[in-house]
Motif scaffolding. Structure first.
Motif, PDB file in Angstrom:
ATOM      1  N   ASN A 238       0.859  -1.184   0.000  1.00  0.00           N
ATOM      2  CA  ASN A 238       0.000   0.000   0.000  1.00  0.00           C
ATOM      3  C   ASN A 238       0.895   1.234   0.000  1.00  0.00           C
ATOM      4  OD1 ASN A 238      -2.073   1.915   0.378  1.00  0.00           O
ATOM      5  ND2 ASN A 238      -3.272   0.428   1.538  1.00  0.00           N
ATOM      6  N   LEU A 239       0.819   2.015  -1.072  1.00  0.00           N
ATOM      7  CA  LEU A 239       1.679   3.184  -1.238  1.00  0.00           C
ATOM      8  C   LEU A 239       1.128   4.431  -0.563  1.00  0.00           C
ATOM      9  CD1 LEU A 239       2.462   2.720  -5.044  1.00  0.00           C
ATOM     10  CD2 LEU A 239       3.995   2.208  -3.136  1.00  0.00           C
ATOM     11  N   SER A 240      -0.068   4.355  -0.025  1.00  0.00           N
ATOM     12  CA  SER A 240      -0.709   5.539   0.547  1.00  0.00           C
ATOM     13  C   SER A 240      -0.406   5.671   2.034  1.00  0.00           C
ATOM     14  CB  SER A 240      -2.221   5.477   0.337  1.00  0.00           C
ATOM     15  OG  SER A 240      -2.861   6.611   0.883  1.00  0.00           O
ATOM     16  N   SER A 241      -0.619   6.880   2.534  1.00  0.00           N
ATOM     17  CA  SER A 241      -0.500   7.164   3.971  1.00  0.00           C
ATOM     18  C   SER A 241      -1.836   6.988   4.675  1.00  0.00           C
ATOM     19  CB  SER A 241       0.005   8.598   4.173  1.00  0.00           C
ATOM     20  OG  SER A 241      -0.792   9.507   3.425  1.00  0.00           O
ATOM     21  N   TRP A 242      -2.869   6.605   3.927  1.00  0.00           N
ATOM     22  CA  TRP A 242      -4.242   6.431   4.425  1.00  0.00           C
ATOM     23  C   TRP A 242      -4.887   7.775   4.743  1.00  0.00           C
ATOM     24  CZ3 TRP A 242      -8.257   3.737   3.845  1.00  0.00           C
ATOM     25  CH2 TRP A 242      -9.293   3.680   4.770  1.00  0.00           C
ATOM     26  N   HIS A 260      -2.610  15.705  -0.681  1.00  0.00           N
ATOM     27  CA  HIS A 260      -1.494  14.782  -0.875  1.00  0.00           C
ATOM     28  C   HIS A 260      -1.612  13.612   0.097  1.00  0.00           C
ATOM     29  CE1 HIS A 260       1.643  17.665  -2.888  1.00  0.00           C
ATOM     30  NE2 HIS A 260       0.569  17.460  -3.622  1.00  0.00           N
ATOM     31  N   PHE A 261      -1.438  12.416  -0.433  1.00  0.00           N
ATOM     32  CA  PHE A 261      -1.195  11.206   0.343  1.00  0.00           C
ATOM     33  C   PHE A 261       0.177  10.696  -0.104  1.00  0.00           C
ATOM     34  CE2 PHE A 261      -5.729  11.657  -0.211  1.00  0.00           C
ATOM     35  CZ  PHE A 261      -6.281  11.291   0.998  1.00  0.00           C
ATOM     36  N   GLY A 262       0.648   9.615   0.499  1.00  0.00           N
ATOM     37  CA  GLY A 262       1.898   9.075  -0.006  1.00  0.00           C
ATOM     38  C   GLY A 262       2.699   8.289   1.002  1.00  0.00           C
ATOM     39  N   SER A 263       3.978   8.090   0.669  1.00  0.00           N
ATOM     40  CA  SER A 263       4.864   7.291   1.512  1.00  0.00           C
ATOM     41  C   SER A 263       6.310   7.688   1.225  1.00  0.00           C
ATOM     42  CB  SER A 263       4.660   5.792   1.235  1.00  0.00           C
ATOM     43  OG  SER A 263       4.771   5.513  -0.156  1.00  0.00           O
ATOM     44  N   ILE A 264       7.182   7.314   2.149  1.00  0.00           N
ATOM     45  CA  ILE A 264       8.620   7.526   2.011  1.00  0.00           C
ATOM     46  C   ILE A 264       9.263   6.164   1.783  1.00  0.00           C
ATOM     47  CG2 ILE A 264      10.713   8.447   3.052  1.00  0.00           C
ATOM     48  CD1 ILE A 264       8.618  10.572   2.584  1.00  0.00           C
ATOM     49  N   SER A 277      12.984   8.311  -1.354  1.00  0.00           N
ATOM     50  CA  SER A 277      12.114   8.875  -2.385  1.00  0.00           C
ATOM     51  C   SER A 277      10.730   9.104  -1.801  1.00  0.00           C
ATOM     52  CB  SER A 277      12.010   7.934  -3.590  1.00  0.00           C
ATOM     53  OG  SER A 277      11.094   8.435  -4.545  1.00  0.00           O
ATOM     54  N   LYS A 278      10.136  10.230  -2.176  1.00  0.00           N
ATOM     55  CA  LYS A 278       8.762  10.520  -1.776  1.00  0.00           C
ATOM     56  C   LYS A 278       7.821  10.042  -2.875  1.00  0.00           C
ATOM     57  CE  LYS A 278       9.930  14.753   0.781  1.00  0.00           C
ATOM     58  NZ  LYS A 278       9.690  16.207   0.864  1.00  0.00           N
ATOM     59  N   CYS A 279       6.952   9.130  -2.504  1.00  0.00           N
ATOM     60  CA  CYS A 279       5.895   8.683  -3.407  1.00  0.00           C
ATOM     61  C   CYS A 279       4.661   9.524  -3.082  1.00  0.00           C
ATOM     62  CB  CYS A 279       5.623   7.198  -3.205  1.00  0.00           C
ATOM     63  SG  CYS A 279       4.251   6.572  -4.182  1.00  0.00           S
ATOM     64  N   ILE A 280       4.297  10.455  -3.972  1.00  0.00           N
ATOM     65  CA  ILE A 280       3.247  11.426  -3.691  1.00  0.00           C
ATOM     66  C   ILE A 280       1.996  11.089  -4.501  1.00  0.00           C
ATOM     67  CG2 ILE A 280       2.618  13.864  -3.710  1.00  0.00           C
ATOM     68  CD1 ILE A 280       5.601  14.518  -3.651  1.00  0.00           C
ATOM     69  N   ILE A 281       0.905  10.837  -3.807  1.00  0.00           N
ATOM     70  CA  ILE A 281      -0.393  10.610  -4.444  1.00  0.00           C
ATOM     71  C   ILE A 281      -1.155  11.926  -4.403  1.00  0.00           C
ATOM     72  CG2 ILE A 281      -2.559   9.325  -4.360  1.00  0.00           C
ATOM     73  CD1 ILE A 281      -0.967   7.075  -2.947  1.00  0.00           C
ATOM     74  N   ILE A 282      -1.475  12.443  -5.571  1.00  0.00           N
ATOM     75  CA  ILE A 282      -2.095  13.761  -5.700  1.00  0.00           C
ATOM     76  C   ILE A 282      -3.585  13.600  -5.986  1.00  0.00           C
ATOM     77  CG2 ILE A 282      -2.150  15.899  -7.045  1.00  0.00           C
ATOM     78  CD1 ILE A 282       0.821  15.407  -7.641  1.00  0.00           C
TER      79      ILE A 282
END
Length: 342
Positions: A238-242, A260-264, A277-282
């Motif tokens: 799961n790549l999101s931060s919820w 923004h959601f995401g993960s490091i 790397s910052k995985c940013i869900i926009i």
């Protein structure tokens, strides 16, 4: 002595279907009698569909039931925890050396679910990475294929689940989904975020609803899950931060918000100098009072390094490969602490 084993299989199944994943997994380890019931794929299928409604879509069920994935219980175990970043985190060693460098856009799939006020309002399945797969299939000539491949590899990584298409008749941008499933099922938007996309000037806006800031409402009410699936090797993450990491209005009087959601993701120094790397869900949406569900304008994913510079397409694929093999935690507080340390 386990008294539960004295109950019939049907009664045990009826009990287990009301539990969460952690309880069901613990029951499978308690004794042989409970193990057989708790490993029933129908129970895990119901649990996955309750957690991620996208898994109920026909295409998702086919993917998860494949021999590579290993069933719904394995999918839940890999997808429920979130990516964990802690100070000094190093990339987890790959179980197979060939997985370290092997990554193909066509072998990836995304299962995305968006929740608003505790209800799932959008579920989609995206097979592959269209931006990369389309170029890799453009084989009119060997020259064109090489040029297209290099073009994607060197451009900033981007994965679009949902975007906008200009409607000349209305003068607004309309929602266009790239997800290849039939369940385009909730809350479609027809607005954009600037004057050039059909909005009136600020001076022409008189609606008090548009002037109200709903940032805190979205922060408290909006949740997103983006599960990345490796169809060939049976991995998922799961790549999101919820919960949202950022909510802000892009225009003060238009009711348009950027979330923004995401993960490091920890990577090797040979891939990115800062090893992160910052995985940013926009997510871009419009929300005004009385409309209920937000109107979705964009849902996409991008990559950045710690300096804010965009990560290229080729390196972005490698970041996703590292994400599929990274440290995870089901403790959301621990995950939140990891974000604050960056």
């Amino acid at each position: 002595m386990c008294h539960l084993k004295e109950l019939s299989r049907d009664i045990l199944a009826d009990i287990f279907v009301r539990t969460d994943g952690s309880t069901l997994a613990s029951a499978a380890c308690a004794c042989c009698e409970l193990h057989d019931v708790a490993r029933d794929q129908s129970l895990w299928r119901q649990l996955c569909q309750a957690t991620w409604p996208s898994t109920a879509l026909e295409q998702a069920q086919h993917l998860i039931s494949s021999s590579a994935i290993g069933g719904f219980d394995k999918f839940y175990a890999n997808s429920y925890p979130l990516i964990l970043h802690a100070e000094g985190t190093k990339p987890m060693p790959f179980k197979c050396p060939e997985l370290k460098t092997h990554v193909s856009p066509s072998e990836l799939a995304s299962l995305v679910d968006v929740y608003y006020r505790k209800e799932c309002v959008l579920s989609k399945v995206l097979d592959g990475i269209p931006e990369a797969v389309n170029f890799s299939h453009a084989k009119d000539s060997e020259y064109n294929w090489n040029m297209n491949s290099r073009w994607y590899s060197n451009c900033p990584f981007k994965l679009e689940l949902l975007s906008l298409d200009y409607d000349e008749f209305t003068g607004f941008y309309n929602e266009l989904s790239y997800a290849n499933n039939e369940n385009d099922n909730h809350c479609h938007g027809h607005d954009a975020n600037d004057e050039g996309r059909g909005f009136p000037s600020i001076s022409g806006v008189n609606d008090e609803n548009l002037r109200h800031d709903y940032s805190m409402v979205l922060m408290k009410s909006l949740r997103l899950s983006w599960v990345l699936l490796d169809k060939k090797n049976g991995r998922s993450v799961n790549l999101s931060s919820w919960k949202p990491l950022l909510v802000q209005r892009t225009w003060p009087f238009h009711g348009v918000y950027l979330i923004h959601f995401g993960s490091i993701v920890a990577v090797e120094e040979s891939l990115l100098p800062h090893k992160l790397s910052k995985c940013i869900i926009i997510v871009r949406c419009k929300l005004t009072e009385g409309e209920g569900c937000p109107k979705w304008m964009e849902i996409s994913m991008q990559m950045e390094d710690l300096t804010g510079a965009s990560v290229s397409g080729s390196k972005g694929l490698m970041v996703l490969n590292h994400a599929l093999n990274c440290w995870q935690s089901a403790n959301h507080l621990e995950v939140d602490t990891g974000f604050s340390s960056v």
